[in-house]
Structures are given as C-alpha cells and as structure tokens.
Enzyme design. Structure first.
Site, PDB file in Angstrom:
ATOM      1  CG  ASP A   1      -2.007  -1.221   1.120  1.00 47.13           C
ATOM      2  OD1 ASP A   1      -2.143  -1.842   0.230  1.00 47.13           O
ATOM      3  OD2 ASP A   1      -2.787  -1.223   2.073  1.00 47.13           O
TER       4      ASP A   1
ATOM      5  CD  GLU B   1      -7.171  -0.192   2.913  1.00 46.62           C
ATOM      6  OE1 GLU B   1      -6.159   0.090   3.540  1.00 46.62           O
ATOM      7  OE2 GLU B   1      -8.352  -0.140   3.527  1.00 46.62           O
TER       8      GLU B   1
ATOM      9  CE  LYS C   1      -3.329  -4.553   1.305  1.00 47.08           C
ATOM     10  NZ  LYS C   1      -4.234  -3.619   2.120  1.00 47.08           N
TER      11      LYS C   1
ATOM     12  CE  LYS D   1      -8.318  -1.074   7.295  1.00 50.88           C
ATOM     13  NZ  LYS D   1      -7.995   0.388   6.358  1.00 50.88           N
TER      14      LYS D   1
ATOM     15  CB  THR E   1       0.374   2.293   8.704  1.00 49.92           C
ATOM     16  OG1 THR E   1      -1.055   1.488   9.150  1.00 49.92           O
ATOM     17  CG2 THR E   1      -0.316   3.383   7.858  1.00 49.92           C
TER      18      THR E   1
ATOM     19  CB  CYS F   1      -2.308  -2.696   5.313  1.00 49.07           C
ATOM     20  SG  CYS F   1      -3.850  -1.888   5.151  1.00 49.07           S
TER      21      CYS F   1
ATOM     22  CD  GLN G   1       4.545 -15.431  22.307  1.00 47.95           C
ATOM     23  OE1 GLN G   1       3.954 -16.433  22.883  1.00 47.95           O
ATOM     24  NE2 GLN G   1       3.616 -14.509  21.899  1.00 47.95           N
TER      25      GLN G   1
HETATM   26  N1  TIU Z   1      -2.585   0.248   4.322  1.00 48.28           N
HETATM   27  C1  TIU Z   1      -3.118   0.435   5.545  1.00 48.28           C
HETATM   28  O1  TIU Z   1      -2.409   0.326   6.556  1.00 48.28           O
HETATM   29  N2  TIU Z   1      -4.702   0.832   5.437  1.00 48.28           N
HETATM   30  C2  TIU Z   1      -4.947   1.525   6.682  1.00 48.28           C
HETATM   31  O2  TIU Z   1      -6.057   2.326   6.717  1.00 48.28           O
HETATM   32  N3  TIU Z   1      -4.020   2.317   7.456  1.00 48.28           N
HETATM   33  C3  TIU Z   1      -4.066   2.995   8.812  1.00 48.28           C
HETATM   34  O3  TIU Z   1      -3.363   2.994   9.537  1.00 48.28           O
HETATM   35  N4  TIU Z   1      -5.334   3.967   8.839  1.00 48.28           N
END
Ligand code: TIU
Length: 219
Positions: free
Chosen positions: A24, A72, A129, A132, A158, A162, A202
C-alpha cells in the site's frame, strides 16, 4: 540459502523462493488529501521511508526476485466495501467520497496509485485488496504458490494495520516472513515499535525483523 542477520535469530533467506511484498505505498496514504490524512493523520511521517524502500526494490529487481505490490482499493460501486468499513468513525472524507486526488480508496483514481518513486514495472504483480490483509479476497496465495514462493520479505504502510494483518495472514498460510524495520512506517511511532516487537517475540511467532542493510548485504 543465505543466513540473514535478523531478530530474533538468523533468517534463512532463499531468493529463489522469496517474494518482495510492498504493502500500500500509494498516494492515498502517503500524500496529503488522501485516505490517511482524512483519518486525521500526519502523512509526512510515512514519506520518510520512501528512499529506503526504493533502494531495496532496486536491489531486489537487479537480483531478479519476484516483486508484488498491493493497493488498498475498492470497486467504483463500492460493492466490495462493507458498510462497517465505510461508515465507521468520522473521517473528513469517507471511502468513495471525492477528494483532491479523486475518489478516496477507489480503483483507478489518482490517489489510489502507487507513488511514482515506487511505481510497478511491467511484469510485476499488483494486487488490489479490499481489506487490510493482502490475502483476504485476493488471488495472492494462489499466485505465490504457483510461483513456488515460501518466503515473504515485507515493506510498506502502515506497520500495525495493513502490514501486520498481512504478515499474520501469511504466517498462517505457512510463509516465513521478514519485515524490514526501516522500510515500514506507522502514523503512530509507538504502534510501529510494538508491532516490530510482537512479530519477532516468542521465537518469531509471526516472523522476523531486520534492517534493510542486512538484506542488501545478502542480495
Ligand atoms: N494500508 C493501511 O495500513 N491502511 C490503513 O487504513 N492504515 C491506517 O493506518 N489507517
């Protein structure tokens, strides 16, 4: 197979069976006026990783490895966007609304494209996609299986949304996953740190983490 310096222990890197998965890195999350900013986030934090991601992508391409990009994104009629996703919270712009880079998180809109610095090359796989995770409602697992891939080296945004969701989906499907710590970012630094720690905890319960220089050293 080359041992790659990683946490919590060496990662058994094997380029022939690895895919570089870039999550993304699209204008909607990294530039002002997109989905990320509409949620109230400071998108400049995410821009900082672009040079490191580009360096790894360039080296990976030179080495001849498989590259997969994700976005996304939703269909224009939003038939793949659950109302719960669209209506939750109070963003300035909701998924499907018109923004300065076109409709938010909608396929084909300017804001939905991968940023120019990381643009896919012809022949590289791009997965749209609706969730997430990159495995949910996509052909990703089938494509990777057909290509003989068993390892995923992951970058993108992020970290705790995702990227982490995708790593967990991949781990449950049997992939050995390596997350490059300087090639992923969150709008919330504490969430990034927590995600890196929980991925490798772990005995690599979800996967490994490493700095990109440790991957570049073995590529
Ligand atoms: N690609 C992704 O992480 N989508 C999100 O909506 N991330 C947020 O941190 N909002």
């Amino acid at each position: 197979m080359k041992p790659l310096d990683a946490l919590p222990f060496a990662y058994p890197f094997d380029l022939a069976h690895s895919a570089l998965l870039i999550i993304d890195m699209q204008r909607d999350f990294i530039e002002p006026g997109g989905f990320g900013e509409s949620l109230g986030n400071d998108v400049t934090l995410l821009q900082a990783i672009v040079p490191a991601v580009a360096q790894v992508l360039d080296a990976w391409r030179r080495a001849g490895g498989m590259v997969v990009h994700t976005r996304e994104s939703h269909r224009a009629d939003l038939s793949d966007c659950p109302p719960a996703k669209r209506l939750r919270g109070s963003p300035r712009l909701r998924i499907g609304d018109d923004g300065p880079m076109g409709r938010i998180l909608v396929q084909g809109e300017p804001g939905n494209q991968i940023i120019p610095a990381l643009a896919p090359l012809a022949g590289e796989t791009v997965i749209d996609k609706p969730g997430k995770g990159a495995f949910y409602a996509t052909p990703l697992h089938a494509l990777l299986t057909q290509a003989g891939i068993s390892q995923i080296v992951c970058m993108g945004v992020t970290t705790e949304v995702c990227v982490q969701t995708t790593l967990r989906e991949a781990n449950d499907r049997g992939y050995d996953c390596l997350l490059l710590e300087d090639c992923t970012e969150s709008y919330f630094p504490a969430f990034k740190a927590a995600t890196l720690a929980m991925v490798r905890a772990q005995g690599a319960i979800v996967g490994w983490t490493a700095h990109s220089r440790d991957l570049l050293a073995v590529l």
